[in-house]
Design a protein around this motif. Sequence first.
Motif, PDB file in Angstrom:
ATOM      1  N   HIS A 229       0.831  -1.206   0.000  1.00  0.00           N
ATOM      2  CA  HIS A 229       0.000   0.000   0.000  1.00  0.00           C
ATOM      3  C   HIS A 229       0.867   1.258   0.000  1.00  0.00           C
ATOM      4  O   HIS A 229       0.609   2.199  -0.764  1.00  0.00           O
ATOM      5  CB  HIS A 229      -0.939  -0.006   1.206  1.00  0.00           C
ATOM      6  CG  HIS A 229      -1.692   1.274   1.364  1.00  0.00           C
ATOM      7  ND1 HIS A 229      -2.758   1.612   0.560  1.00  0.00           N
ATOM      8  CD2 HIS A 229      -1.521   2.315   2.210  1.00  0.00           C
ATOM      9  CE1 HIS A 229      -3.214   2.796   0.902  1.00  0.00           C
ATOM     10  NE2 HIS A 229      -2.480   3.249   1.916  1.00  0.00           N
ATOM     11  N   VAL A 230       1.886   1.290   0.834  1.00  0.00           N
ATOM     12  CA  VAL A 230       2.791   2.441   0.885  1.00  0.00           C
ATOM     13  C   VAL A 230       3.477   2.623  -0.461  1.00  0.00           C
ATOM     14  O   VAL A 230       3.588   3.737  -0.979  1.00  0.00           O
ATOM     15  CB  VAL A 230       3.818   2.275   2.025  1.00  0.00           C
ATOM     16  CG1 VAL A 230       4.929   3.298   1.929  1.00  0.00           C
ATOM     17  CG2 VAL A 230       3.131   2.352   3.377  1.00  0.00           C
ATOM     18  N   TRP A 231       3.934   1.530  -1.063  1.00  0.00           N
ATOM     19  CA  TRP A 231       4.591   1.579  -2.376  1.00  0.00           C
ATOM     20  C   TRP A 231       3.639   2.144  -3.432  1.00  0.00           C
ATOM     21  O   TRP A 231       4.007   3.005  -4.217  1.00  0.00           O
ATOM     22  CB  TRP A 231       5.075   0.196  -2.763  1.00  0.00           C
ATOM     23  CG  TRP A 231       5.617   0.103  -4.154  1.00  0.00           C
ATOM     24  CD1 TRP A 231       5.049  -0.554  -5.204  1.00  0.00           C
ATOM     25  CD2 TRP A 231       6.828   0.675  -4.662  1.00  0.00           C
ATOM     26  NE1 TRP A 231       5.829  -0.425  -6.328  1.00  0.00           N
ATOM     27  CE2 TRP A 231       6.925   0.330  -6.019  1.00  0.00           C
ATOM     28  CE3 TRP A 231       7.820   1.451  -4.093  1.00  0.00           C
ATOM     29  CZ2 TRP A 231       7.990   0.732  -6.823  1.00  0.00           C
ATOM     30  CZ3 TRP A 231       8.885   1.855  -4.900  1.00  0.00           C
ATOM     31  CH2 TRP A 231       8.958   1.492  -6.250  1.00  0.00           C
TER      32      TRP A 231
ATOM     33  N   ASP B  32       1.800   6.408  -7.141  1.00  0.00           N
ATOM     34  CA  ASP B  32       0.748   7.344  -7.566  1.00  0.00           C
ATOM     35  C   ASP B  32       1.224   8.789  -7.451  1.00  0.00           C
ATOM     36  O   ASP B  32       0.979   9.605  -8.342  1.00  0.00           O
ATOM     37  CB  ASP B  32      -0.518   7.144  -6.734  1.00  0.00           C
ATOM     38  CG  ASP B  32      -1.289   5.894  -7.124  1.00  0.00           C
ATOM     39  OD1 ASP B  32      -1.005   5.318  -8.200  1.00  0.00           O
ATOM     40  OD2 ASP B  32      -2.169   5.487  -6.339  1.00  0.00           O
ATOM     41  N   GLY B  33       1.909   9.114  -6.353  1.00  0.00           N
ATOM     42  CA  GLY B  33       2.427  10.463  -6.187  1.00  0.00           C
ATOM     43  C   GLY B  33       3.479  10.808  -7.234  1.00  0.00           C
ATOM     44  O   GLY B  33       3.500  11.914  -7.770  1.00  0.00           O
ATOM     45  N   ALA B  34       4.349   9.845  -7.544  1.00  0.00           N
ATOM     46  CA  ALA B  34       5.383  10.079  -8.560  1.00  0.00           C
ATOM     47  C   ALA B  34       4.753  10.292  -9.929  1.00  0.00           C
ATOM     48  O   ALA B  34       5.156  11.186 -10.685  1.00  0.00           O
ATOM     49  CB  ALA B  34       6.362   8.910  -8.599  1.00  0.00           C
ATOM     50  N   LYS B  35       3.753   9.499 -10.251  1.00  0.00           N
ATOM     51  CA  LYS B  35       3.059   9.672 -11.535  1.00  0.00           C
ATOM     52  C   LYS B  35       2.350  11.014 -11.616  1.00  0.00           C
ATOM     53  O   LYS B  35       2.180  11.572 -12.691  1.00  0.00           O
ATOM     54  CB  LYS B  35       2.058   8.538 -11.749  1.00  0.00           C
ATOM     55  CG  LYS B  35       2.714   7.212 -12.078  1.00  0.00           C
ATOM     56  CD  LYS B  35       1.664   6.123 -12.249  1.00  0.00           C
ATOM     57  CE  LYS B  35       2.295   4.790 -12.565  1.00  0.00           C
ATOM     58  NZ  LYS B  35       1.273   3.724 -12.682  1.00  0.00           N
ATOM     59  N   GLY B  36       1.937  11.533 -10.465  1.00  0.00           N
ATOM     60  CA  GLY B  36       1.258  12.821 -10.428  1.00  0.00           C
ATOM     61  C   GLY B  36       2.215  13.987 -10.250  1.00  0.00           C
ATOM     62  O   GLY B  36       1.781  15.092  -9.908  1.00  0.00           O
ATOM     63  N   ASN B  37       3.516  13.745 -10.421  1.00  0.00           N
ATOM     64  CA  ASN B  37       4.548  14.786 -10.336  1.00  0.00           C
ATOM     65  C   ASN B  37       4.669  15.414  -8.952  1.00  0.00           C
ATOM     66  O   ASN B  37       5.171  16.529  -8.819  1.00  0.00           O
ATOM     67  CB  ASN B  37       4.313  15.874 -11.391  1.00  0.00           C
ATOM     68  CG  ASN B  37       4.289  15.302 -12.775  1.00  0.00           C
ATOM     69  OD1 ASN B  37       5.089  14.439 -13.131  1.00  0.00           O
ATOM     70  ND2 ASN B  37       3.352  15.770 -13.594  1.00  0.00           N
ATOM     71  N   GLU B  38       4.234  14.722  -7.914  1.00  0.00           N
ATOM     72  CA  GLU B  38       4.297  15.279  -6.565  1.00  0.00           C
ATOM     73  C   GLU B  38       5.714  15.344  -6.005  1.00  0.00           C
ATOM     74  O   GLU B  38       5.957  16.053  -5.043  1.00  0.00           O
ATOM     75  CB  GLU B  38       3.422  14.454  -5.633  1.00  0.00           C
ATOM     76  CG  GLU B  38       1.947  14.559  -5.962  1.00  0.00           C
ATOM     77  CD  GLU B  38       1.086  13.705  -5.048  1.00  0.00           C
ATOM     78  OE1 GLU B  38       1.472  13.475  -3.882  1.00  0.00           O
ATOM     79  OE2 GLU B  38       0.020  13.258  -5.502  1.00  0.00           O
TER      80      GLU B  38
END
Length: 71
Positions: free
Chosen positions: A53-55, A60-66
């Motif tokens: 879940h953490v991964w 998801d955050g990396a894909k969203g440029n966060e």
Amino acid sequence: MTDTPDLGNVQWRKASVSESTNGCLEVAFLPGDRVALRDNEDPDNPPFVVTRHVWECFIDGAKGNEFDIPA
């Protein structure tokens, strides 16, 4: 996580873009819904282990440029 998983037979993977360079994060998917991360320049250093879940939240955050480095 407090227990150390057996990493003797895991398959470490890294991004294909890093095939010609060092300095890449490698990932291994473990039994029991866990994911291990390590620096390929220091494979003897203990890996960081998180839940799947953490991964997935990180991906998801990396894909969203966060996590883009500020200019």
